[in-house]
Motif scaffolding. Structure first.
Motif, short mmCIF file in Angstrom:
data_model
loop_
_atom_site.label_atom_id
_atom_site.label_comp_id
_atom_site.label_asym_id
_atom_site.label_seq_id
_atom_site.Cartn_x
_atom_site.Cartn_y
_atom_site.Cartn_z
N ARG A 1 0.83 -1.20 0.00
CA ARG A 1 0.00 0.00 0.00
C ARG A 1 0.87 1.25 0.00
NH1 ARG A 1 -5.12 0.89 3.90
NH2 ARG A 1 -6.39 1.43 2.13
N ARG A 2 1.95 1.26 0.77
CA ARG A 2 2.84 2.42 0.80
C ARG A 2 3.53 2.61 -0.54
NH1 ARG A 2 5.57 1.96 6.79
NH2 ARG A 2 3.71 2.62 7.92
N ARG A 3 3.92 1.51 -1.19
CA ARG A 3 4.56 1.61 -2.51
C ARG A 3 3.62 2.20 -3.53
NH1 ARG A 3 7.98 -3.98 -3.24
NH2 ARG A 3 9.57 -3.49 -1.72
N ARG A 4 2.36 1.77 -3.49
CA ARG A 4 1.36 2.29 -4.43
C ARG A 4 1.09 3.77 -4.18
NH1 ARG A 4 -2.58 -2.81 -3.94
NH2 ARG A 4 -1.42 -4.19 -5.29
N ALA A 5 1.09 4.17 -2.92
CA ALA A 5 0.80 5.56 -2.58
C ALA A 5 1.93 6.49 -3.03
CB ALA A 5 0.58 5.70 -1.07
N THR A 6 3.16 6.00 -3.04
CA THR A 6 4.28 6.83 -3.44
C THR A 6 4.52 6.83 -4.93
OG1 THR A 6 5.85 5.03 -3.07
CG2 THR A 6 5.46 6.55 -1.24
#
Length: 190
Positions: free
Chosen positions: A184-189
């Motif tokens: 989720r963090r990778r997708r958000a960045t």
């Protein structure tokens, strides 16, 4: 017109689904099933009208003959002579060398299944042959401890229980939650 937004499952929903899958699948896992005593002859707490000539213990899984021990003791904790254990598949047995007198006896066992998991336990039975004499008892003189309570020696401890399953389920859920958080963090960045 606004573009349709694809609905992605929430992290909480994914964790709940993973937990449900673990709860459903873990108890059915063959690795979670440890060996245990399935049947015994004489049976636990049996009251026999004739002394047995053999003790036979059947387990859920195949036994390793090199690590099978079956011991018979009387009420005074004296060891009763028996043969070496004979193992056939999941069954271990010993032949009792001499006829048993009336009294309480304890069968203690320690076995290792072919998967390497050790299991031990004990149980009591009683011989009450109306034509036989009573078994020798322990010295009950002043100050000497006695063990007349067969229930005290009939406690079973095979080391299995729900704790390893619960710990494994928590570890799986935590790992899935961690992976989902990183994704989720990778997708958000990006």
């Amino acid at each position: 017109m606004m573009p349709a937004r694809s609905r992605r499952p929430s992290l909480a929903g994914l964790v709940a689904a993973a937990l449900a899958a673990v709860v459903v699948l873990v108890p059915a896992s063959p690795a979670a099933a440890h060996n245990s005593l399935q049947a015994a002859d004489p049976a636990r707490d049996a009251r026999l009208s004739a002394p047995p000539t053999q003790i036979s213990l059947r387990f859920l899984q195949k036994l390793d003959p090199a690590f099978t021990t079956i011991v018979l003791t009387d009420a005074g904790q004296g060891k009763i002579p028996t043969s070496e254990p004979a193992v056939t598949g999941a069954t271990g047995s010993v032949t009792i060398s001499e006829p048993l007198a009336n009294g309480s006896y304890t069968v203690a066992y320690r076995v290792v299944s072919t998967d390497g998991h050790p299991v031990q336990g004990s149980y009591a039975f009683t011989v009450a042959d109306p034509t036989a004499s009573a078994a020798p008892t322990a010295d009950t003189g002043a100050g000497s401890p006695t063990s007349a309570d067969p229930a005290a020696s009939a406690r079973r401890s095979d080391g299995s229980g729900p704790l390893p399953l619960v710990a494994g389920a928590i570890a799986v859920v935590a790992a899935i939650a961690g992976v989902m958080l990183v994704l989720r963090r990778r997708r958000a960045t990006s």
